[in-house]
Design a protein around this motif. Structure first.
Motif, PDB file in Angstrom:
ATOM      1  N   GLU A  68     -15.481   3.854  26.864  1.00  0.00           N
ATOM      2  CA  GLU A  68     -15.109   2.826  27.651  1.00  0.00           C
ATOM      3  C   GLU A  68     -13.792   2.156  27.264  1.00  0.00           C
ATOM      4  OE1 GLU A  68     -15.350   0.525  31.055  1.00  0.00           O
ATOM      5  OE2 GLU A  68     -16.318   2.203  30.399  1.00  0.00           O
ATOM      6  N   VAL A  69     -13.515   2.142  25.801  1.00  0.00           N
ATOM      7  CA  VAL A  69     -12.214   1.517  25.389  1.00  0.00           C
ATOM      8  C   VAL A  69     -11.124   2.522  26.123  1.00  0.00           C
ATOM      9  CG1 VAL A  69     -10.845   1.240  23.326  1.00  0.00           C
ATOM     10  CG2 VAL A  69     -13.069   0.419  23.138  1.00  0.00           C
ATOM     11  N   LEU A  70     -11.024   3.663  25.973  1.00  0.00           N
ATOM     12  CA  LEU A  70     -10.126   4.688  26.419  1.00  0.00           C
ATOM     13  C   LEU A  70     -10.227   4.616  27.734  1.00  0.00           C
ATOM     14  CD1 LEU A  70      -8.174   6.635  25.775  1.00  0.00           C
ATOM     15  CD2 LEU A  70      -9.996   8.505  25.978  1.00  0.00           C
ATOM     16  N   HIS A  71     -11.310   4.482  28.562  1.00  0.00           N
ATOM     17  CA  HIS A  71     -11.374   4.375  30.050  1.00  0.00           C
ATOM     18  C   HIS A  71     -10.510   3.291  30.343  1.00  0.00           C
ATOM     19  CE1 HIS A  71     -14.049   4.592  33.768  1.00  0.00           C
ATOM     20  NE2 HIS A  71     -12.712   4.404  34.085  1.00  0.00           N
ATOM     21  N   GLN A  72     -10.588   2.181  29.820  1.00  0.00           N
ATOM     22  CA  GLN A  72     -10.047   1.106  30.378  1.00  0.00           C
ATOM     23  C   GLN A  72      -8.615   1.117  29.913  1.00  0.00           C
ATOM     24  OE1 GLN A  72     -11.186  -1.428  32.379  1.00  0.00           O
ATOM     25  NE2 GLN A  72     -13.154  -0.143  32.256  1.00  0.00           N
ATOM     26  N   HIS A  73      -8.319   1.573  28.761  1.00  0.00           N
ATOM     27  CA  HIS A  73      -6.729   1.894  28.525  1.00  0.00           C
ATOM     28  C   HIS A  73      -5.973   2.371  29.169  1.00  0.00           C
ATOM     29  CE1 HIS A  73      -3.394   2.211  25.630  1.00  0.00           C
ATOM     30  NE2 HIS A  73      -3.197   3.480  25.908  1.00  0.00           N
ATOM     31  N   LEU A  74      -6.561   3.915  29.831  1.00  0.00           N
ATOM     32  CA  LEU A  74      -5.864   4.808  30.657  1.00  0.00           C
ATOM     33  C   LEU A  74      -5.978   4.441  31.961  1.00  0.00           C
ATOM     34  CD1 LEU A  74      -6.827   8.281  29.003  1.00  0.00           C
ATOM     35  CD2 LEU A  74      -4.771   6.946  29.042  1.00  0.00           C
ATOM     36  N   LYS A  75      -6.972   3.432  32.471  1.00  0.00           N
ATOM     37  CA  LYS A  75      -7.107   2.972  33.677  1.00  0.00           C
ATOM     38  C   LYS A  75      -5.570   2.339  34.171  1.00  0.00           C
ATOM     39  CE  LYS A  75     -10.200   0.274  36.756  1.00  0.00           C
ATOM     40  NZ  LYS A  75     -11.403  -0.099  36.603  1.00  0.00           N
ATOM     41  N   CYS A 108      -2.402   7.386  22.137  1.00  0.00           N
ATOM     42  CA  CYS A 108      -1.601   6.554  21.281  1.00  0.00           C
ATOM     43  C   CYS A 108      -1.101   5.383  22.026  1.00  0.00           C
ATOM     44  CB  CYS A 108      -0.750   7.252  20.498  1.00  0.00           C
ATOM     45  SG  CYS A 108      -1.002   8.361  19.572  1.00  0.00           S
ATOM     46  N   THR A 109      -1.024   4.235  21.287  1.00  0.00           N
ATOM     47  CA  THR A 109      -0.347   3.229  21.764  1.00  0.00           C
ATOM     48  C   THR A 109       1.302   3.450  21.542  1.00  0.00           C
ATOM     49  OG1 THR A 109       0.138   2.096  19.617  1.00  0.00           O
ATOM     50  CG2 THR A 109      -2.083   1.667  20.813  1.00  0.00           C
ATOM     51  N   PRO A 110       2.152   2.480  22.196  1.00  0.00           N
ATOM     52  CA  PRO A 110       3.578   2.715  21.832  1.00  0.00           C
ATOM     53  C   PRO A 110       4.232   2.989  20.592  1.00  0.00           C
ATOM     54  CG  PRO A 110       3.228   1.331  23.924  1.00  0.00           C
ATOM     55  CD  PRO A 110       1.741   1.500  23.484  1.00  0.00           C
ATOM     56  N   LYS A 111       3.394   2.268  19.902  1.00  0.00           N
ATOM     57  CA  LYS A 111       3.659   2.385  18.299  1.00  0.00           C
ATOM     58  C   LYS A 111       3.152   3.465  17.721  1.00  0.00           C
ATOM     59  CE  LYS A 111       4.195  -2.886  17.758  1.00  0.00           C
ATOM     60  NZ  LYS A 111       3.724  -3.824  17.065  1.00  0.00           N
ATOM     61  N   GLY A 112       2.487   4.533  18.313  1.00  0.00           N
ATOM     62  CA  GLY A 112       2.277   5.633  17.866  1.00  0.00           C
ATOM     63  C   GLY A 112       0.690   5.303  17.386  1.00  0.00           C
ATOM     64  N   ARG A 113      -0.030   4.478  17.299  1.00  0.00           N
ATOM     65  CA  ARG A 113      -1.410   4.248  16.715  1.00  0.00           C
ATOM     66  C   ARG A 113      -2.350   4.741  17.919  1.00  0.00           C
ATOM     67  NH1 ARG A 113      -0.879   2.907  11.249  1.00  0.00           N
ATOM     68  NH2 ARG A 113       1.337   2.219  11.092  1.00  0.00           N
ATOM     69  N   MET A 114      -3.497   5.541  17.178  1.00  0.00           N
ATOM     70  CA  MET A 114      -4.486   6.161  18.053  1.00  0.00           C
ATOM     71  C   MET A 114      -5.325   5.011  18.793  1.00  0.00           C
ATOM     72  SD  MET A 114      -5.231   9.931  16.326  1.00  0.00           S
ATOM     73  CE  MET A 114      -5.625   9.191  14.695  1.00  0.00           C
ATOM     74  N   VAL A 115      -5.562   5.199  19.949  1.00  0.00           N
ATOM     75  CA  VAL A 115      -6.561   4.290  20.663  1.00  0.00           C
ATOM     76  C   VAL A 115      -7.802   5.121  20.412  1.00  0.00           C
ATOM     77  CG1 VAL A 115      -7.183   3.381  22.684  1.00  0.00           C
ATOM     78  CG2 VAL A 115      -4.900   3.547  22.273  1.00  0.00           C
ATOM     79  N   ALA A 116      -7.636   6.544  20.610  1.00  0.00           N
ATOM     80  CA  ALA A 116      -9.063   7.551  20.598  1.00  0.00           C
ATOM     81  C   ALA A 116      -8.460   8.802  20.374  1.00  0.00           C
ATOM     82  CB  ALA A 116      -9.843   7.256  21.752  1.00  0.00           C
ATOM     83  N   ASN A 117      -9.072   9.693  19.773  1.00  0.00           N
ATOM     84  CA  ASN A 117      -9.010  11.101  19.776  1.00  0.00           C
ATOM     85  C   ASN A 117     -10.178  11.781  19.958  1.00  0.00           C
ATOM     86  OD1 ASN A 117     -10.528  10.386  17.253  1.00  0.00           O
ATOM     87  ND2 ASN A 117      -9.328  11.841  15.855  1.00  0.00           N
ATOM     88  N   PHE A 118     -10.048  12.980  20.497  1.00  0.00           N
ATOM     89  CA  PHE A 118     -10.970  13.608  21.388  1.00  0.00           C
ATOM     90  C   PHE A 118     -10.687  15.207  21.332  1.00  0.00           C
ATOM     91  CE2 PHE A 118      -7.883  11.176  23.721  1.00  0.00           C
ATOM     92  CZ  PHE A 118      -6.885  12.421  24.193  1.00  0.00           C
ATOM     93  N   ARG A 119     -11.706  15.942  21.967  1.00  0.00           N
ATOM     94  CA  ARG A 119     -11.631  17.286  22.379  1.00  0.00           C
ATOM     95  C   ARG A 119     -11.250  17.272  23.933  1.00  0.00           C
ATOM     96  NH1 ARG A 119     -12.984  22.347  20.548  1.00  0.00           N
ATOM     97  NH2 ARG A 119     -13.928  21.550  18.684  1.00  0.00           N
ATOM     98  N   THR A 120     -10.481  17.940  24.473  1.00  0.00           N
ATOM     99  CA  THR A 120     -10.018  18.083  25.794  1.00  0.00           C
ATOM    100  C   THR A 120     -10.496  19.502  26.258  1.00  0.00           C
ATOM    101  OG1 THR A 120      -8.088  16.761  25.368  1.00  0.00           O
ATOM    102  CG2 THR A 120      -8.284  18.047  27.327  1.00  0.00           C
ATOM    103  N   ILE A 121     -11.335  19.388  27.298  1.00  0.00           N
ATOM    104  CA  ILE A 121     -11.740  20.745  27.920  1.00  0.00           C
ATOM    105  C   ILE A 121     -11.388  20.837  29.560  1.00  0.00           C
ATOM    106  CG2 ILE A 121     -13.825  22.010  28.622  1.00  0.00           C
ATOM    107  CD1 ILE A 121     -15.043  21.295  26.284  1.00  0.00           C
ATOM    108  N   ALA A 122     -10.679  21.915  29.914  1.00  0.00           N
ATOM    109  CA  ALA A 122     -10.607  22.048  31.161  1.00  0.00           C
ATOM    110  C   ALA A 122     -11.291  22.928  32.003  1.00  0.00           C
ATOM    111  CB  ALA A 122      -9.050  22.793  31.268  1.00  0.00           C
TER     112      ALA A 122
END
Length: 312
Positions: free
Chosen positions: A80-87, A51-65
């Motif tokens: 790629e959007v999420l990649h750049q956001h988290l980078k 999420c952004t600081p305002k709680g809006r989702m940049v992306a949602n996903f399934r997480t696997i360890a």
């Protein structure tokens, strides 16, 4: 399309995979994602969102360890959007590495009655709950209990052989078959058209365990928690159908019985077998008992059930 009397098999190329590795990867993602990755052990899976600081989702996903890495599976147009956001945030964690590993696996979807025994024919066992099973061919896990669906992540060098083996008893279908099943299961994905539009509860993400309310702080957590504990969520995700095969655009306005805007379309796909369009929309909870229509055409929408309970 599958007849319904036997399993179906499809490719899942519409999703990409982002891998996070390094000693600090869990610490880093714990402060960015809605799911509790610290408690996620190897070969476990859970839904999540960023999420952004305002709680809006940049992306949602399934997480696997897997192998001490965390892999996020999400719509291809958001990887790629999420990649750049988290980078931007990962630069403060020197050991964290982010990589698109979509080409490392051939991903298949297997669903329908009799799908589980087919998994066992490849892996020697059937996946259950949130556990990921691992074999020589790759990984397999439950994608949905409601519709008996499984995801298989197969090593590229074994993909052809596994596909041929599964195809002996499963009908090959287009990827849209899987995406329609997502809608019927109430799983809505953030896409380019809806990025930063919704908080997790708008898409019922708490109902599929995609939000932890006990893990502590993460970006957007204050807004997400406030919606839960102060009860201010006025709209959420519902499933509808409309007659015909004309698929409206994501973001299309949904009106209530009085002709006033109630919400917006989140996802939609034509279902040729029933001559309907399956769709999900975030609309006002107070309007859900009224006659809802697609605003641009004044087409009636027919409310359908979801396979899970939603607590606001």
């Amino acid at each position: 399309m599958s007849s319904g009397s036997q399993p179906y098999l499809t490719r899942l190329d519409h999703q990409h995979l982002l891998s996070f590795s390094g000693q600090e990867s869990k610490k880093f993602l714990q402060g960015q994602l809605t799911c509790d990755v610290v408690k996620l052990e190897n070969n476990q899976t859970v839904y999540g969102a960023c999420c952004t600081p305002k709680g809006r989702m940049v992306a949602n996903f399934r997480t696997i360890a897997h192998n001490d890495d965390l892999i996020l599976s999400l719509p291809a147009d958001q990887s790629e959007v999420l990649h750049q956001h988290l980078k931007k945030y990962a630069m403060f964690f020197r050991t964290v590495s982010i990589e698109n590993v979509s080409e490392s696996w051939v991903r298949m979807g297997l669903g329908g009655k009799g799908a589980a025994p087919l998994i066992a024919s490849v892996f020697g066992e059937q996946p259950t709950d949130s556990a990921v099973i691992e074999g020589d061919a790759g990984l397999a896990f439950v994608a949905s209990d409601h519709s008996q669906r499984f995801e298989l992540w197969i090593k590229p060098e074994q993909a052809e052989a596994v596909w041929e083996k599964l195809s002996e008893k499963a009908t090959a279908v287009p990827t849209t078959h899987w995406q329609l099943a997502d809608i019927k299961d109430g799983i809505a994905w953030v896409t380019e058209a809806s990025r930063e539009e919704w908080i997790p509860q708008h898409l019922n993400w708490q109902a599929v365990n995609g939000v932890s309310f006990n893990k502590g702080c993460y970006t957007g957590q204050e807004i997400v928690a406030r919606m839960k504990y102060l009860g201010k969520l006025k709209s959420r995700l519902y499933r509808f159908t409309l007659e015909g095969q004309n698929v409206p655009a994501i973001g299309s306005v949904i009106n209530n019985e009085a002709g006033n805007k109630s919400g917006n379309l989140v996802s939609a796909l034509a279902s040729p077998a029933s001559n309907t369009v399956e769709l999900m929309a975030v609309v006002r909870k107070d309007d859900i008992e009224s006659a809802m229509t697609l605003a641009e055409t004044n087409t009636p929408l027919y409310l359908q059930s979801l396979p899970y309970d939603v607590e606001d």
